[in-house]
Design a protein around this motif. Sequence first.
Motif, PDB file in Angstrom:
ATOM      1  N   ALA A   1      42.257  40.450  50.664  1.00 39.13           N
ATOM      2  CA  ALA A   1      43.194  41.142  49.779  1.00 39.13           C
ATOM      3  C   ALA A   1      43.721  40.247  48.661  1.00 39.13           C
ATOM      4  O   ALA A   1      43.707  40.622  47.479  1.00 39.13           O
ATOM      5  CB  ALA A   1      44.348  41.710  50.599  1.00 39.13           C
ATOM      6  N   ARG A   2      44.183  39.068  48.999  1.00 34.65           N
ATOM      7  CA  ARG A   2      44.798  38.202  47.986  1.00 34.65           C
ATOM      8  C   ARG A   2      43.775  37.740  46.943  1.00 34.65           C
ATOM      9  O   ARG A   2      44.098  37.578  45.773  1.00 34.65           O
ATOM     10  CB  ARG A   2      45.457  37.007  48.656  1.00 34.65           C
ATOM     11  N   HIS A   3      42.530  37.549  47.386  1.00 35.49           N
ATOM     12  CA  HIS A   3      41.484  37.120  46.458  1.00 35.49           C
ATOM     13  C   HIS A   3      41.115  38.245  45.506  1.00 35.49           C
ATOM     14  O   HIS A   3      40.879  38.006  44.309  1.00 35.49           O
ATOM     15  CB  HIS A   3      40.258  36.655  47.232  1.00 35.49           C
ATOM     16  N   LEU A   4      41.057  39.472  46.018  1.00 33.38           N
ATOM     17  CA  LEU A   4      40.764  40.606  45.147  1.00 33.38           C
ATOM     18  C   LEU A   4      41.885  40.782  44.129  1.00 33.38           C
ATOM     19  O   LEU A   4      41.634  41.074  42.950  1.00 33.38           O
ATOM     20  CB  LEU A   4      40.598  41.885  45.967  1.00 33.38           C
TER      21      LEU A   4
ATOM     22  N   ARG B   1      47.764  44.819  53.778  1.00 33.63           N
ATOM     23  CA  ARG B   1      46.700  44.405  52.865  1.00 33.63           C
ATOM     24  C   ARG B   1      47.031  44.755  51.408  1.00 33.63           C
ATOM     25  O   ARG B   1      46.704  43.998  50.498  1.00 33.63           O
ATOM     26  CB  ARG B   1      45.368  45.005  53.291  1.00 33.63           C
ATOM     27  N   ASN B   2      47.677  45.895  51.161  1.00 36.46           N
ATOM     28  CA  ASN B   2      48.045  46.233  49.789  1.00 36.46           C
ATOM     29  C   ASN B   2      49.122  45.303  49.252  1.00 36.46           C
ATOM     30  O   ASN B   2      49.112  44.927  48.077  1.00 36.46           O
ATOM     31  CB  ASN B   2      48.512  47.688  49.717  1.00 36.46           C
ATOM     32  N   LEU B   3      50.042  44.915  50.101  1.00 34.50           N
ATOM     33  CA  LEU B   3      51.102  44.000  49.685  1.00 34.50           C
ATOM     34  C   LEU B   3      50.537  42.611  49.406  1.00 34.50           C
ATOM     35  O   LEU B   3      50.954  41.938  48.445  1.00 34.50           O
ATOM     36  CB  LEU B   3      52.189  43.942  50.753  1.00 34.50           C
ATOM     37  N   GLU B   4      49.580  42.160  50.214  1.00 37.70           N
ATOM     38  CA  GLU B   4      48.959  40.861  49.946  1.00 37.70           C
ATOM     39  C   GLU B   4      48.125  40.902  48.667  1.00 37.70           C
ATOM     40  O   GLU B   4      48.085  39.939  47.904  1.00 37.70           O
ATOM     41  CB  GLU B   4      48.115  40.405  51.140  1.00 37.70           C
ATOM     42  N   TYR B   5      47.447  42.028  48.445  1.00 32.94           N
ATOM     43  CA  TYR B   5      46.704  42.207  47.188  1.00 32.94           C
ATOM     44  C   TYR B   5      47.655  42.056  46.002  1.00 32.94           C
ATOM     45  O   TYR B   5      47.368  41.334  45.029  1.00 32.94           O
ATOM     46  CB  TYR B   5      46.047  43.586  47.177  1.00 32.94           C
ATOM     47  N   LEU B   6      48.795  42.733  46.063  1.00 26.19           N
ATOM     48  CA  LEU B   6      49.740  42.717  44.950  1.00 26.19           C
ATOM     49  C   LEU B   6      50.366  41.347  44.737  1.00 26.19           C
ATOM     50  O   LEU B   6      50.584  40.925  43.593  1.00 26.19           O
ATOM     51  CB  LEU B   6      50.841  43.747  45.192  1.00 26.19           C
ATOM     52  N   LEU B   7      50.651  40.648  45.821  1.00 20.74           N
ATOM     53  CA  LEU B   7      51.249  39.322  45.672  1.00 20.74           C
ATOM     54  C   LEU B   7      50.226  38.353  45.071  1.00 20.74           C
ATOM     55  O   LEU B   7      50.559  37.524  44.210  1.00 20.74           O
ATOM     56  CB  LEU B   7      51.778  38.817  47.015  1.00 20.74           C
ATOM     57  N   GLY B   8      48.965  38.450  45.512  1.00 22.31           N
ATOM     58  CA  GLY B   8      47.912  37.650  44.902  1.00 22.31           C
ATOM     59  C   GLY B   8      47.748  37.982  43.427  1.00 22.31           C
ATOM     60  O   GLY B   8      47.545  37.095  42.585  1.00 22.31           O
ATOM     61  N   LEU B   9      47.860  39.266  43.086  1.00 21.36           N
ATOM     62  CA  LEU B   9      47.776  39.726  41.696  1.00 21.36           C
ATOM     63  C   LEU B   9      48.925  39.168  40.876  1.00 21.36           C
ATOM     64  O   LEU B   9      48.720  38.627  39.767  1.00 21.36           O
ATOM     65  CB  LEU B   9      47.798  41.250  41.666  1.00 21.36           C
TER      66      LEU B   9
ATOM     67  N   THR C   1      40.621  46.451  51.724  1.00 21.27           N
ATOM     68  CA  THR C   1      40.565  44.997  51.762  1.00 21.27           C
ATOM     69  C   THR C   1      40.828  44.501  53.182  1.00 21.27           C
ATOM     70  O   THR C   1      41.167  45.271  54.074  1.00 21.27           O
ATOM     71  CB  THR C   1      41.603  44.398  50.801  1.00 21.27           C
ATOM     72  N   THR C   2      40.681  43.204  53.355  1.00 24.83           N
ATOM     73  CA  THR C   2      40.948  42.592  54.660  1.00 24.83           C
ATOM     74  C   THR C   2      42.015  41.522  54.518  1.00 24.83           C
ATOM     75  O   THR C   2      42.258  41.008  53.414  1.00 24.83           O
ATOM     76  CB  THR C   2      39.678  41.963  55.259  1.00 24.83           C
TER      77      THR C   2
END
Length: 421
Positions: A284-287, A326-334, A313-314
């Motif tokens: 997730a964070r990488h995406l 996973r959505n929250l980790e995606y957003l924080l990575g973003l 994502t994973t």
Amino acid sequence: MRASLRALFAEAVRAVSPIVAMPLVLPSAPHGRTVVIAVGKAAAEMMRVVQARSRGAAVEGLVVTRHGHLPLTGANWPNVEVIEAGHPYPDDNSVRAARRALKLAATLEAGDRLLVLLSGGGSALLAAPVPGLSLADKQAVTRALLQSGATIEEINRVRKHLSLVKGGRLAVAAGHAAVTTWIISDIPGDDPSFVSSGPTVADTSNLETAREIIARYGIEVAPAIHTALADPANETPDPDSLGLAGAETVVIARAADSLNAAGKMAQALDYQVTSLGDRLQAEARHLGASHAALSRRLAKDGIRRAILSGGETTVTVVNKAGRGGRNLEYLLGLAIALDGAPGISAIACDTDGIDGTEDAAGAIVTSDTLTRAAALGLDPAAHLAQNNAYLFFEALGDLVVTGPTLTNVNDFRAILIDAEA
């Protein structure tokens, strides 16, 4: 932009709701009974639509859904049993539900029909451990798989070989009855055999595949799991088995439908739409970081854009006490990768209304996310490293809390670009 992001998410959910997606005409039995078994986060709403479209005919069956995922209007129907069970980890009610579903299917005869309404979440909601396994064994291996970074397809390949109901076994239990399955798909690629681990759909994997997945991710499992995955009796049924041969399976809603609906709304809001597809699977964070880089490049042309994507994502969990999704980790990575780039905002939410095990569907990122975080003394990198993205967005007041949406086609992500970064 916050209002636009929320509107896009609401439209994405509406487009795949059972009332929109389900066929207007229900299949009838060739000669005898029709039994309806609904399983998943959308199960109760799917059954509600069936009741409304049954034209006064009595509907007999079973609803199995996650705790708290019942319609506000209730789920009180004559001849329909309703069971709320555990998710993402199975509980005692999951075992009871699986046994009830198998028993109900076994009452059917030639000339009868089994109509199965499937949506995401059923893998945990129906749990019938193979001989030699306990519920605790199933809970432990499920937790280990979900925290390993394995994809949902890999996780469900293992689950199918540890269950008496998954991998087509519910259809086999229906014997000579006609079997029809309608699916709201939460699986990237929409392979029906993976939605809720395919209780009525033939499996394409085998025991060796399941063992390889356990080994690939270095997952430590109980000796009973190793024994079960080495027992030929736990191989999934052959596609030509009674019940599976001739079964009809239709995917009635998918992530692509959500993206298409949101894309039309974004165009109406005067955004040029870029769709990255509905099958994205990555850490997730990488995406999120990758999408930040894409957004910054596209922002340079000064065109108002909406970047849409779906999939699942994973997350590799390093802090088992962490609170995220996973959505929250995606957003924080973003957010970290955007580093306050002006004019770029984003939303990422699970279409079922629940991201991970928390009460939020996801969250929103704006160009001032990191500035506001700094003012509160929040370290975004530390929160991400400790799987605490939920706490980060909760402190900012940026969580999106919808409650259960009563549908589920997995993650929805939208990035809006309104100025040059």
